[in-house]
Each structure stands twice: as C-alpha cells, then as structure tokens.
Design a protein around this motif. Structure first.
Motif, short mmCIF file in Angstrom:
data_model
loop_
_atom_site.label_atom_id
_atom_site.label_comp_id
_atom_site.label_asym_id
_atom_site.label_seq_id
_atom_site.Cartn_x
_atom_site.Cartn_y
_atom_site.Cartn_z
N ARG A 351 0.83 -1.21 0.00
CA ARG A 351 0.00 0.00 0.00
C ARG A 351 0.86 1.25 0.00
O ARG A 351 0.57 2.22 -0.72
CB ARG A 351 -0.93 0.01 1.21
N PRO A 363 -0.59 8.16 5.02
CA PRO A 363 -1.48 8.49 6.14
C PRO A 363 -0.89 9.59 7.02
O PRO A 363 0.32 9.63 7.25
CB PRO A 363 -1.61 7.16 6.88
N ASN A 364 -1.74 10.48 7.51
CA ASN A 364 -1.29 11.68 8.22
C ASN A 364 -0.37 11.40 9.40
O ASN A 364 0.57 12.14 9.66
CB ASN A 364 -2.50 12.49 8.71
N ASN A 365 -0.67 10.34 10.14
CA ASN A 365 0.09 10.09 11.36
C ASN A 365 1.23 9.09 11.18
O ASN A 365 1.71 8.51 12.14
CB ASN A 365 -0.84 9.62 12.48
N ALA A 457 -2.18 3.14 11.09
CA ALA A 457 -2.76 3.20 9.74
C ALA A 457 -3.12 1.80 9.26
O ALA A 457 -2.60 0.80 9.76
CB ALA A 457 -1.77 3.85 8.77
N PHE A 458 -4.00 1.77 8.26
CA PHE A 458 -4.41 0.53 7.60
C PHE A 458 -4.99 -0.48 8.58
O PHE A 458 -4.66 -1.67 8.55
CB PHE A 458 -3.24 -0.11 6.84
#
Length: 507
Positions: A351, A363-365, A457-458
């Motif tokens: 990904r 992802p932002n974090n 994330a994810f």
C-alpha cells in the motif's frame, strides 16, 4: 461398529490446535537442548537459548510459541467400520474445530488464511479452511495427525523430478543453501521420494509428523538404504554451517526424515519441506469413547537453559538514533532497541509503495523519516497483555520495497527475520541504512519487551496494519551493516570452514 460423535471430533480438533500452539513436542525439546549444549557459535547458541526459553514461557503462559500460528494441516485415517453421529461432513467438522481452536478467548490465535489468493487476498477471519488429507483404512477408529504450519517454513518447500539415476543427496545439498534462513533453523527436513508430483509432496509433509530419532539411528546403525541416506544427509546438511537462524553454527537440522513410494520407471520425484523451530504437531486416535486426551510435557522436559541479554549489547534510543551512529554498528553486534518502533509487513508495504508511486500522500500520522520498521504481524493480546506474541516475519518478502522505503519514505533501518537478498543489500548499502535480525521462534519472549502498542494506519489489514510499538531492551542482532555486509553470508561461510567437510567457495 464404532460411532464417532460430531461434538467429540470438533472438540478434539479444537483442543489439539490449542495444545500445539504452546507445547513443543518432547522429542523436539530434547533434541534442541542437546544441540544447544554442543553449539560452539555464540550467535547460534544465543538464538537457540531464546527459542528454548520462549518455549517454556509459552507452556507456562499458554500462549503461542510463534506469532505465525500457521495454517492447519490434517492427516486423517478413517476406519471403514466407523459410523458417524453427525450432521456435518468430515471436512466441515475439521473446519469447525479450527474455528473453535483459533478463537479460544484465553489464547486467541492469529488468523492467517486468505481467500482469493490471486486477487484481494482477504483474511477468512477464522483461519479456515484447513488443508485436509483423508484416507480410508481397515478398522473401527479414526487416527488424526494435526499440524500448524507457518508460512516462513512452508514457503521454502522444494520439488523436482530427477532422472532415475539422479542423486537425492546432491539435490538436497544444492537446494538447501538457496532456501536461506526464513524457515527458522534448526528444525527438521521432511523428504518425499517417489509416487507422482503431488504424492512426493504429501510424503514430505507427513514425514514431518514423525518423532525426532536421528541419534537413536546413529547409535543402532542403518538397516536399509533410507537409513543410510538419512544419516548422510544429516551429516552433510549440518556441515553446510548454516546454523541456527542462518547465523552460522554446528546445527542446522535436528533430524532428516525420508518417506518413499513406488514410482514410474522413468521418474524420480523428490520433494523437500522444512519444519521450523516452532515445530507444532500432535497425533491422537478417536475410538468413540469421547474427545481426545492430550498429555502435556512435564516441567522437567525443558532443558535447564536461561537467557539474558548480553552485558556487551549496545543500547540504542530509536527516538534519537542517527545515520552517523548506525554507521558504527558492526555485523553480528547485539543491539537492545529502546523507544518507538514502527511495524509493517507485506500488505502495508504494498500500500505504501502504491501511494508513493501514484504521488499520493501517506497516512497523516505515519512518518517514516529516520525511523525503524519491524516486519511483524502480532497475535492479538489477551488478559493483561499489551500485545500478543510478536516475533519477526521473513524479511526477504519485503526486499522489493527496500529502495522505496529507504530512498523515498526515509526509513533508517529495518528489523525482521533471516537474510536479505541482493536487491535489499544494494539499497541498504546505497542509503547507508541497516537491517537488524530478531530471532524467529522466540515470539512470546520478545513480546515482553513491547510496553505499548497502537494502530497508526491501515487498520483494515488486521495483523498487517501499521502499528507503533514502545519497546524496552528489544533484542536484535546487526544482520546487515551500513556497508551492506551480511552475517547470513559471512557466518555460514566461517562455520562451514570450521567444520571442514564442505569446501568454502570464495569469490
């Protein structure tokens, strides 16, 4: 006529799955203990100590010996005089037992099976279906062999059809070094010879269910050609010097099993399947009297082995480590990681690579800049755990993502199991990064160094989601330094030379 009740069958399968998740077979414990006593390679001896201590901890805590709790493989021999008190088929009963076994609330196991293997690869959510092999035999009982086979060792399986005059020994010695250390040696080799292509593979797989008895064979001497080949292979495989976890040492295999079957005059099919240090299997018989009764090992069956991090290990603060600092780390050096450690494996890497290729934001974090990532898919926590068993997965599967992760995402280092291939070695050297190795087969032990865990994330990827661990004295070894020097190349070559039975080829 013997009647087998549906509930007894399902309960027996579920109980067996739980049993093998935290109990090593006694023959394995004895063999690994003897190998540990004889081992002269410090790195290999340390790895075996971690595996043995982890084994005892898992038995006491009833938690999995490995985070990869495997796909279930079942060999059934059903007597033709057996009748069934069941509304389900035999395969349906096996799978129902798998569902119950993997979802036990006090020892939840990791679900690893995915549907649509060529497409979406979505997790089935209960670790079904099992791989079931059924044979009808004379009699009025049901014999069941159950194993939980991890991906790291299963992925190293080999098959070839040799000419009838071909050498099984030469083929094994040629193929084994190519398998790397992702199968977590020391373990066993199951070898199938004869039949057809699929028969040879089945022979190899079922051979892994047999008890370790090579030292008894050495003591009594060979009685037939198979015995001779087992002894020859045992000696020559260990002479390769691959050693525990591929670090170089005296013991690569604890036993070699060979099963054969008549074959076509024009063929010699040969198959080889390794079993890892998380050897998990059990055998029992149902006779209609109720569920199977499984006998656990005694406390005295574990060797008197302890493990503590070496006082010479270097403590590293992951929140402050720099590229200049890792340049001083030496291949084979013991490191204790402290601070924040990211996690991610196959699906997460794909990904991330896809997002970068498309020019889309991560992802932002999640910021990989100057961070370390651990290749792991942990077991879910139970009771008061922060995380369940969380040992490393095979690093070579992430090799193709190394340039992207180091060059574009900004990673500083990686933590995983076994060796790295040429693509990863080149990327590590180019970016002056580092690869660290954790011991496969010590998942519960290393999980105790993880003090907190959160998903970043994810989350939909389940065990493959990106997490952030807070670790304290997490034990690893420098497997590839910033110059691209790999202990998985230098270690086995050194010990092959010390053993002195197989020439060391230098470039």
């Amino acid at each position: 006529m013997t009647q087998i009740r549906q509930d007894d069958f399902i309960q027996s399968v579920a109980d067996a799955i739980q049993f093998i998740s935290y109990y090593h077979p006694v023959d394995f414990l004895k063999a690994l203990g003897e190998a540990w006593e004889k081992e002269q390679s410090p790195a290999a001896k340390d790895a075996m100590a971690q595996i043995l201590v982890n084994s005892r901890m898992c038995a006491e805590g009833r938690r999995p010996v490995c985070q990869d709790t495997g796909m279930v493989v079942v060999f059934l021999k059903i007597g033709m005089d057996v009748t069934w008190d069941s509304s389900m088929s035999v395969n349906e009963m096996v799978n129902e037992g798998v569902r119950h076994g993997y979802a036990h609330p006090d020892n939840v196991l990791r679900f690893s099976m995915v549907n649509d293997p060529l497409g979406a690869r979505k997790n089935t959510g209960d670790n079904t279906p099992a791989i079931v092999h059924t044979e009808l035999v004379r009699g009025d009982k049901v014999e069941i062999k159950i194993a939980a086979k991890g991906g790291g060792s299963e992925n190293k399986s080999r098959f070839k059809v040799l000419n009838p005059s071909g050498s099984l020994v030469d083929w094994v010695i040629e193929e084994l070094p190519k398998m790397g250390a992702g199968w977590c040696p020391p373990g066993m080799l199951g070898i199938g010879v004869g039949g057809s292509a699929e028969k040879a593979m089945l022979l190899a797989k079922e051979a892994l269910m047999e008890p370790i008895d090579i030292h008894e064979l050495v003591a009594r001497g060979p009685q037939n050609r198979k015995d001779e080949l087992r002894l020859e292979l045992f000696e020559k495989v260990n002479a390769l010097g691959i050693g525990a976890q591929g670090l170089g040492g005296l013991t690569t295999v604890l036993d070699v099993k060979i099963s054969d079957f008549p074959t076509h005059a024009a063929s010699l099919p040969v198959a080889m399947i390794p079993n890892c240090a998380a050897t998990r299997h059990v055998e029992f018989t149902l006779d209609g009297s109720g569920p199977a009764q499984l006998t656990p090992p005694l406390a005295s069956d574990w060797p008197a082995v302890t493990w503590e991090a070496s006082p010479e290990a270097r403590r590293v603060n992951l929140d402050q480590v720099t590229r200049e600092e890792i340049a001083s780390w030496k291949p084979g050096e013991l490191i204790l990681l402290n601070g924040k450690l990211l996690t991610g494996r196959d699906a997460a890497h794909k990904r991330i690579a896809d997002l970068i290729e498309k020019g889309e934001a991560l992802p932002n974090n999640v910021d990989f800049t100057n961070r370390f990532i651990y290749y792991v898919g942990p077991v879910d926590p139970v009771r008061d755990e922060v995380v369940g068993p969380a040992g490393p997965t095979t690093a070579t599967r992430m090799d193709k993502f190394s340039e992207t992760m180091l060059g574009q995402a900004g990673l500083l280092g990686m933590v995983g199991k076994a060796e790295r291939g040429p693509t990863a070695l080149e990327a590590i050297k180019k970016h002056k990064a580092v690869y660290l190795m954790a011991v496969g087969g010590a998942a519960y032990l290393v999980s105790k160094a993880i003090r907190s865990s959160k998903v970043l994330a994810f989350e939909d990827l389940g065990m493959e989601a990106i997490r952030e661990f807070e670790v304290v004295d997490f034990p690893v070894t420098v497997a590839v330094d910033s110059q691209g020097i790999s202990v998985h190349q230098t270690g086995p070559a050194e010990w092959r030379g010390k053993i002195g039975k197989i020439p060391v080829v230098t470039e």
